[in-house]
Design an enzyme around this catalytic site. Sequence first.
Site, mmCIF file in Angstrom:
data_model
loop_
_atom_site.group_PDB
_atom_site.id
_atom_site.type_symbol
_atom_site.label_atom_id
_atom_site.label_comp_id
_atom_site.label_asym_id
_atom_site.label_seq_id
_atom_site.Cartn_x
_atom_site.Cartn_y
_atom_site.Cartn_z
ATOM 1 N N PRO A 12 -99.332 81.363 -7.282
ATOM 2 C CA PRO A 12 -98.124 80.721 -6.763
ATOM 3 C C PRO A 12 -97.054 80.603 -7.843
ATOM 4 C CG PRO A 12 -99.830 79.078 -7.203
ATOM 5 C CD PRO A 12 -100.434 80.420 -7.513
ATOM 6 N N ARG A 68 -79.352 83.472 -5.844
ATOM 7 C CA ARG A 68 -80.055 83.649 -4.575
ATOM 8 C C ARG A 68 -79.151 83.642 -3.337
ATOM 9 N NH1 ARG A 68 -83.609 80.954 -2.710
ATOM 10 N NH2 ARG A 68 -85.079 82.576 -2.131
ATOM 11 N N TYR A 114 -79.555 87.011 -1.476
ATOM 12 C CA TYR A 114 -80.428 86.952 -0.287
ATOM 13 C C TYR A 114 -79.864 86.103 0.850
ATOM 14 C CZ TYR A 114 -83.758 87.603 -4.212
ATOM 15 O OH TYR A 114 -84.402 87.997 -5.358
ATOM 16 N N CYS A 144 -65.557 85.476 -10.652
ATOM 17 C CA CYS A 144 -64.490 86.297 -10.099
ATOM 18 C C CYS A 144 -65.101 87.263 -9.102
ATOM 19 C CB CYS A 144 -63.812 87.041 -11.237
ATOM 20 S SG CYS A 144 -62.134 87.427 -10.829
HETATM 21 N N1 LLP Z 1 -97.602 87.565 -7.515
HETATM 22 C C1 LLP Z 1 -96.918 88.708 -7.391
HETATM 23 C C2 LLP Z 1 -97.611 89.968 -7.596
HETATM 24 C C3 LLP Z 1 -95.556 88.689 -7.061
HETATM 25 O O1 LLP Z 1 -94.903 89.831 -6.917
HETATM 26 C C4 LLP Z 1 -94.897 87.446 -6.866
HETATM 27 C C5 LLP Z 1 -93.475 87.394 -6.561
HETATM 28 C C6 LLP Z 1 -95.650 86.268 -7.038
HETATM 29 C C7 LLP Z 1 -97.001 86.363 -7.349
HETATM 30 C C8 LLP Z 1 -95.052 84.903 -6.876
HETATM 31 O O2 LLP Z 1 -94.555 84.724 -5.603
HETATM 32 P P1 LLP Z 1 -94.030 83.261 -5.136
HETATM 33 O O3 LLP Z 1 -95.220 82.359 -5.030
HETATM 34 O O4 LLP Z 1 -93.072 82.789 -6.169
HETATM 35 O O5 LLP Z 1 -93.361 83.548 -3.838
HETATM 36 N N2 LLP Z 1 -86.506 86.554 -6.565
HETATM 37 C C9 LLP Z 1 -87.042 86.303 -5.240
HETATM 38 C C10 LLP Z 1 -88.534 86.219 -5.237
HETATM 39 C C11 LLP Z 1 -89.201 87.471 -5.738
HETATM 40 C C12 LLP Z 1 -90.700 87.333 -5.746
HETATM 41 C C13 LLP Z 1 -91.332 88.495 -6.377
HETATM 42 N N3 LLP Z 1 -92.748 88.415 -6.521
HETATM 43 C C14 LLP Z 1 -86.419 85.011 -4.712
HETATM 44 O O6 LLP Z 1 -85.616 84.400 -5.403
HETATM 45 O O7 LLP Z 1 -86.698 84.613 -3.575
#
Ligand code: LLP
Length: 440
Positions: free
Chosen positions: A291, A330, A334, A361
């Site tokens: 996580p 973000r 997104y 800008c």
């Molecule tokens: N493990 C792997 C292999 C991953 O690719 C990711 C996230 C995680 C764990 C952690 O995921 P989480 O629990 O944080 O959802 N920049 C994007 C999120 C990109 C996530 C990429 N991989 C955002 O701001 O929503």
Amino acid sequence: MYLHGTSRINSRGHLEIGGCDAVQLAADFGTPLYVYDEQLIRDNCRAYVEAFQQSGFAFQVAYASKAFCTMAMCKLVEEEGLSLDVVSGGELYTALKAGYPASRIHFHGNNKSPEELEMALDAGIGCFVADNFYELELLNHLAKERGKTAAILLRITPGVEAHTHEYISTGQQDSKFGFDLLSGQALQAIRNSLQAEALELLGVHCHIGSQIFETDGFVAAVGHIADFLLEVTQATGFTAKVVNLGGGYGIRYVEGDTPRRPEEYVKAITEAVRREFGSRNIPFPELWIEPGRSIVGESGTTLYTVGSVKEIPGVRKYVAVDGGMTDNLRPALYQAKYEAALANRMNEQSGELVSIAGKCCESGDMLIWDVALPPVRPGDILAVPCTGAYGYAMANNYNRIVRPAVVFVKDGSAELIVKRETLDDLIRLDRIPNRIQLQR
Ligand code: LLP
């Protein structure tokens, strides 16, 4: 605005986080400022660990440091007994410099460079999550050169893609990550790993998506992995010691977001493993998860100072703050949604709908399109909660804006964990070649 963790409204009508008055934090440290509720981060870590302890499974909870990686955060995670997932030499370096134990680091990435692999091997990290055939060969070669054995998981794409509310079975998955199941690449990768003399195959990894509210995608992934591991055992005799189910557990950004609690995700996963592995007579593996967002997302609040307020009668009121897409990419990237409140006037009635603009800008630099606030004045302190994940991590210097400071707050004390960048930091790496100096 929803109050997460230790956030509350104090007797002065100000937002308080970790026992610290947010208006005072803004005065002491300047704005924009990332404020992290340390207790909430710790509570989130403990929720996952305790849920696994109750499940009876051997486990590792690895914090996905891409969500927010600083030296202090690595130390905090170490204290809470979590492992650490890194995806670059930079994250690895941060963790090692913080003194985080290398043996508990897992290294991810679809294109780890030879230098990054060497750095990780020399540090003696716990596990590589191998992503492709090129990496398997390179890692085997580099480990052999060093007389070492590299422990690996193989990242496979299980044909499940999960989003906030639903998951889809994609069959053969079109992804830059991992070994594909249907084409047979995943099985081939198992064979290659077993034959590689300097690699020790521990098991498999998958990651099905991000900001996931439901548990059914994880349950489906467990089923696909169990099918695959049965095939693997029949074909090669290999039994996986470890199954890593990645990250992606959702958080509440705005009203209507309905994430599960950590223990619900863990329960769904462990029950699925018991059922799917049990029914196929596959020995239970050690379970790992990663996580990121759900450890730090709700713990972070960004404080801004309001500057210009522009009203276009009958159209919209733009409230501009002293940050924007440089500290929170973000919304622009997104269309991510956030709530907000005036930290200095939390008890005042929300009177009007306004739009929060950043100072870059770039017309797309809008933090929030519609939020109800009391009448806003220049100098007000705007608080945007839930910026703890992928906020500072994705901060940038567009328009040569300095990146904000970061503080951890707990029990009334605020500690600076990242200093605000200075203007000199912005030009520190710049060089002017002789040939473009003024010729006299
Ligand atoms: N493990 C792997 C292999 C991953 O690719 C990711 C996230 C995680 C764990 C952690 O995921 P989480 O629990 O944080 O959802 N920049 C994007 C999120 C990109 C996530 C990429 N991989 C955002 O701001 O929503």
